[in-house]
Design an enzyme around this catalytic site. Structure first.
Site, PDB file in Angstrom:
ATOM      1  N   ALA A 242       0.839  -1.192   0.000  1.00  0.00           N
ATOM      2  CA  ALA A 242       0.000   0.000   0.000  1.00  0.00           C
ATOM      3  C   ALA A 242       0.876   1.245   0.000  1.00  0.00           C
ATOM      4  O   ALA A 242       2.066   1.190   0.301  1.00  0.00           O
ATOM      5  CB  ALA A 242      -0.904  -0.003   1.224  1.00  0.00           C
TER       6      ALA A 242
ATOM      7  N   GLY B 195      -0.867  -5.273   0.869  1.00  0.00           N
ATOM      8  CA  GLY B 195      -2.122  -5.213   0.143  1.00  0.00           C
ATOM      9  C   GLY B 195      -2.081  -5.929  -1.194  1.00  0.00           C
ATOM     10  O   GLY B 195      -3.117  -6.375  -1.690  1.00  0.00           O
TER      11      GLY B 195
ATOM     12  N   GLU C 215      -2.765  -9.472  -0.348  1.00  0.00           N
ATOM     13  CA  GLU C 215      -4.163  -9.539   0.057  1.00  0.00           C
ATOM     14  C   GLU C 215      -5.088  -9.486  -1.153  1.00  0.00           C
ATOM     15  O   GLU C 215      -6.115 -10.176  -1.191  1.00  0.00           O
ATOM     16  CB  GLU C 215      -4.464  -8.405   1.037  1.00  0.00           C
ATOM     17  CG  GLU C 215      -3.814  -8.633   2.399  1.00  0.00           C
ATOM     18  CD  GLU C 215      -3.952  -7.460   3.338  1.00  0.00           C
ATOM     19  OE1 GLU C 215      -4.487  -7.650   4.439  1.00  0.00           O
ATOM     20  OE2 GLU C 215      -3.521  -6.340   2.965  1.00  0.00           O
TER      21      GLU C 215
ATOM     22  N   GLU D  64       3.447  -6.111   7.289  1.00  0.00           N
ATOM     23  CA  GLU D  64       2.844  -5.006   8.035  1.00  0.00           C
ATOM     24  C   GLU D  64       3.372  -4.852   9.459  1.00  0.00           C
ATOM     25  O   GLU D  64       3.501  -3.721   9.952  1.00  0.00           O
ATOM     26  CB  GLU D  64       1.310  -5.174   8.065  1.00  0.00           C
ATOM     27  CG  GLU D  64       0.615  -4.815   6.767  1.00  0.00           C
ATOM     28  CD  GLU D  64       0.537  -5.956   5.775  1.00  0.00           C
ATOM     29  OE1 GLU D  64      -0.198  -5.844   4.790  1.00  0.00           O
ATOM     30  OE2 GLU D  64       1.241  -6.976   5.980  1.00  0.00           O
TER      31      GLU D  64
END
Length: 260
Positions: free
Chosen positions: A66, A112, A115, A135
């Site tokens: 991200a 992300g 994900e 993360e």
């Protein structure tokens, strides 16, 4: 529709969505997430699209995470809203889309990015791909479904290890643990994905949409997947595709499904 951060193209019943931020290693920012939602929604409603393939531009990254600069100063409430909104409009949206979505993971799929790949129905990785959820090295946890989907795919123990070490796994290891379905050379990645897509598009779109719904039901709290399967199975009997499929089988010919 013109986008700033993604490219879309449709050919032979397959819509390809390419995240196109190569200078940022295709990192997800708010605008890109919104554009992806619009692209998936459009493809999902397009009768000519039977399968969707998503990939990243360039040879280095699918999505390398991200855009941290967008949320580095967020409050508790803003952080929770960021995760909730992203899950709703993109990650859960992709998982529950009634058309098959194949992730062509061409390089880094981190945070992300992983994900997003995990939200897709099928994952194919290039042999140079590396995947991880880093993360916790930033003082946060995966917020776009990573703590839920990773254990579903690789098991609780391996998921805990990947999340807590913030480490990456190479493509072959990812395949070993069931995180990806196939590993191929990067030059062959899209063609391989299109080959899977062509096999899928020969079959009944209605039946495929019901199959996606039934499989996903097993992972929803408070939902009985077997009951969902029974209802979905029954619905198929009222479709034109069922009549065509069974008739074609009995007549020993290939079915020509209408998607109705």
């Amino acid at each position: 529709m013109a986008f700033e951060n993604i490219l879309t193209a449709r050919e032979n019943g397959i819509t390809t969505i390419t995240i196109n931020r190569p200078t940022k290693l295709n990192a997800l920012n708010k605008e890109t997430i919104q554009e992806l939602h619009q692209a998936f929604e459009t493809a999902g409603n397009d009768p000519e699209t039977k399968v969707i393939v998503i990939t990243g531009s360039g040879e280095k990254a699918f999505v390398a995470g991200a855009d941290i600069s967008e949320f580095a100063n967020f409050s508790v409430e803003e952080g929770a809203q960021l995760a909730a909104h992203g899950q709703e409009i993109l990650f859960d949206f992709v998982q529950n889309l009634r058309k098959p979505v194949i992730a062509a993971v061409n390089g880094f799929a981190l945070g992300g990015g992983l994900e997003l790949a995990m939200a897709c129905h099928i994952r194919v990785a290039s042999d140079n791909a590396k995947m991880g959820l880093p993360e916790v090295s930033l003082g946060v946890i995966p917020g776009y479904g990573g703590t839920q989907r990773l254990p579903q795919l690789v098991g609780k123990g391996k998921a805990m290890e990947m999340i807590m070490t913030a480490g990456m796994v190479a493509a072959e290891e990812a395949k070993q643990y069931g995180l990806v379905n196939h590993v191929v050379a990067q030059t062959e990645l899209l063609d391989f994905c299109y080959g899977i897509a062509q096999k899928i598009r020969r079959n009944s779109p209605v039946a495929i949409s019901q199959a996606i719904k039934a499989v996903n039901a097993n992972y929803e709290d408070g939902v009985n997947g077997y009951t969902t399967e029974i209802k979905a199975f029954g619905k198929c009997f009222g479709t034109e595709d069922f009549k065509e499929g069974t008739t074609a089988f009995l007549e020993k010919r290939k079915a020509a499904f209408s998607g109705n």
